[in-house]
Design an enzyme around this catalytic site. Structure first.
Site, PDB file in Angstrom:
ATOM      1  N   LYS A 159      -8.671  -4.110  -9.738  1.00 17.54           N
ATOM      2  CA  LYS A 159      -7.661  -3.282  -9.067  1.00 17.54           C
ATOM      3  C   LYS A 159      -7.395  -2.104  -9.990  1.00 17.54           C
ATOM      4  O   LYS A 159      -6.512  -2.147 -10.851  1.00 17.54           O
ATOM      5  CB  LYS A 159      -6.388  -4.103  -8.801  1.00 17.54           C
ATOM      6  CG  LYS A 159      -5.382  -3.404  -7.897  1.00 17.54           C
ATOM      7  CD  LYS A 159      -4.295  -4.363  -7.451  1.00 17.54           C
ATOM      8  CE  LYS A 159      -3.135  -3.661  -6.744  1.00 17.54           C
ATOM      9  NZ  LYS A 159      -3.453  -3.176  -5.408  1.00 17.54           N
TER      10      LYS A 159
HETATM   11  N1  PPE Z   1      -7.179  -4.480  -0.629  1.00 13.63           N
HETATM   12  C1  PPE Z   1      -6.698  -3.364  -1.232  1.00 13.63           C
HETATM   13  C2  PPE Z   1      -7.568  -2.182  -1.327  1.00 13.63           C
HETATM   14  C3  PPE Z   1      -5.400  -3.361  -1.731  1.00 13.63           C
HETATM   15  O1  PPE Z   1      -4.932  -2.273  -2.327  1.00 13.63           O
HETATM   16  C4  PPE Z   1      -4.582  -4.505  -1.589  1.00 13.63           C
HETATM   17  C5  PPE Z   1      -3.187  -4.511  -2.104  1.00 13.63           C
HETATM   18  C6  PPE Z   1      -5.120  -5.639  -0.947  1.00 13.63           C
HETATM   19  C7  PPE Z   1      -6.424  -5.590  -0.499  1.00 13.63           C
HETATM   20  C8  PPE Z   1      -4.338  -6.919  -0.815  1.00 13.63           C
HETATM   21  O2  PPE Z   1      -4.215  -7.575  -2.054  1.00 13.63           O
HETATM   22  P1  PPE Z   1      -2.943  -8.481  -2.423  1.00 13.63           P
HETATM   23  O3  PPE Z   1      -1.773  -7.565  -2.527  1.00 13.63           O
HETATM   24  O4  PPE Z   1      -3.301  -9.119  -3.698  1.00 13.63           O
HETATM   25  O5  PPE Z   1      -2.793  -9.472  -1.316  1.00 13.63           O
HETATM   26  N2  PPE Z   1      -2.527  -3.283  -1.981  1.00 13.63           N
HETATM   27  C9  PPE Z   1      -1.332  -3.020  -2.729  1.00 13.63           C
HETATM   28  C10 PPE Z   1      -1.110  -1.551  -2.699  1.00 13.63           C
HETATM   29  C11 PPE Z   1       0.035  -0.965  -2.008  1.00 13.63           C
HETATM   30  C12 PPE Z   1       0.213   0.481  -2.399  1.00 13.63           C
HETATM   31  O6  PPE Z   1       0.233   1.348  -1.499  1.00 13.63           O
HETATM   32  O7  PPE Z   1       0.377   0.750  -3.603  1.00 13.63           O
HETATM   33  C13 PPE Z   1      -0.202  -3.928  -2.270  1.00 13.63           C
HETATM   34  O8  PPE Z   1      -0.237  -4.458  -1.162  1.00 13.63           O
HETATM   35  O9  PPE Z   1       0.720  -4.132  -3.054  1.00 13.63           O
END
Ligand code: PPE
Length: 314
Positions: A159
């Site tokens: 990330k």
């Molecule tokens: N894919 C991506 C590209 C992504 O950024 C997130 C989280 C996810 C999947 C889901 O992952 P998880 O949160 O571990 O379930 N995206 C974060 C970014 C938000 C933002 O705009 O900054 C979030 O959901 O916190």
């Protein structure tokens, strides 16, 4: 607009929100060298509790390692403890926590190895990611003309800040064309994920989500949904999903820390299922929100209470 809280954690101590600034020639500003997390803290009957703290800290340590940051200067336990302390110090209840580690100020040039690692953690109140009605009504999305990160270009399991340049292209295109979000395909043309969400597709009672090899972030909400679905005896599979499966699905929904579980009601103006939240998304939402609101037992130990439990009175 972002409402400031009082304190931000920086390399082991708390500083004022206003003082959390960096130099314009910091490596991260020029070359995108950051790894970060997004974590929610929820309000429960036992006070605020952070959702899946260990898993978020672990992913941050993993993201750092992929970028050859072997040592963040703090152990996983110390980083987790700092996040709990951050919520306490700011006297927050439900909030979003953003820890970020990056290559700081020092040398200039692509080589990052001599620049110091800086870690900051901030928290603030963050409402519904895709709008207030999204969780109940569903959102209208498109398939993006932008492809997600190709294998062996930018590592998708990390990330990292730089990955979000691709996410920004997906998001801006979607918003410009009147959609709430875009779904990106992977470099093979199969379904990958949203700009900031993993995706799930339901057909004939079975849930499918793209495998980690489809350039997806290993989402922690994704993992929670896979776990809950198995417990509910809903069949789930990590499958390669062709684009057209999106159009003939009974249900499609996003998952993410910010988006939680958000149903999708149309894709490219084609109605998904009945055009509203479907029964499987609703069942999973009930389980998920039950756990995070503390109204269902937290059998997996997903919640880390921010305040030490008061001893029971006898
Ligand atoms: N894919 C991506 C590209 C992504 O950024 C997130 C989280 C996810 C999947 C889901 O992952 P998880 O949160 O571990 O379930 N995206 C974060 C970014 C938000 C933002 O705009 O900054 C979030 O959901 O916190």
């Amino acid at each position: 607009m972002l409402t400031p809280t009082e304190k931000i954690w920086h390399n082991g101590r708390f500083i004022r929100w206003e003082d959390a600034t960096i130099h314009v020639l910091s490596h991260v500003v020029n070359y995108g060298s950051s790894v970060f997390e997004g974590i929610r803290c929820y309000s429960t009957p036992d006070g605020p509790a952070i959702f899946r703290l260990r898993e978020h800290v672990r992913r941050m340590v993993d993201s750092a390692k992929i970028y050859r940051i072997e040592n963040l200067g703090f152990s996983a336990e110390e980083l987790g403890e700092a996040m709990l302390e951050l919520v306490r110090v700011n006297r927050m209840d439900a909030c979003y926590i953003r820890p970020i580690a990056f290559r700081g100020y020092g040398e200039i040039g692509v080589n990052p190895l001599k620049n110091p690692i800086e870690i900051y953690m901030a928290c603030w109140t963050w409402g519904k990611y895709l709008g207030d009605e999204a969780l109940a009504e569903g959102v209208d999305v498109c398939v993006s003309s932008w492809t997600r990160l190709a294998p062996n270009t930018l590592p998708g399991l990390a990330k990292a800040g730089a990955n979000y340049m691709n996410s920004q292209l997906i998001k801006m295109e979607a918003l410009t064309n009147g959609y709430s979000e875009g779904i990106a395909l992977d470099s093979g043309g199969f379904v990958s994920e949203g700009s900031g969400e993993n995706i799930f597709v339901v057909r004939d009672g079975k849930i499918h989500t793209p495998p980690l090899g489809a350039s997806v972030l290993p989402g922690i909400t994704r993992d929670s949904i896979l776990t809950l679905a198995r417990e509910l005896d809903i069949p789930v599979a990590e499958s390669i999903i062709p684009r057209e499966m999106l159009y003939i699905a009974d249900e499609v929904f996003f998952s993410g820390t910010a988006a939680e579980i958000t149903p999708i009601r149309s894709i490219d103006r084609i109605t998904v299922g009945k055009g509203r939240r479907g029964p499987i998304a609703e069942t999973l939402q009930k389980e998920f929100f039950g756990i995070i609101n503390g109204t269902r037992p937290d059998v997996h130990g997903w919640l880390s209470p921010v305040h030490a439990r008061q001893p029971a009175r006898v």
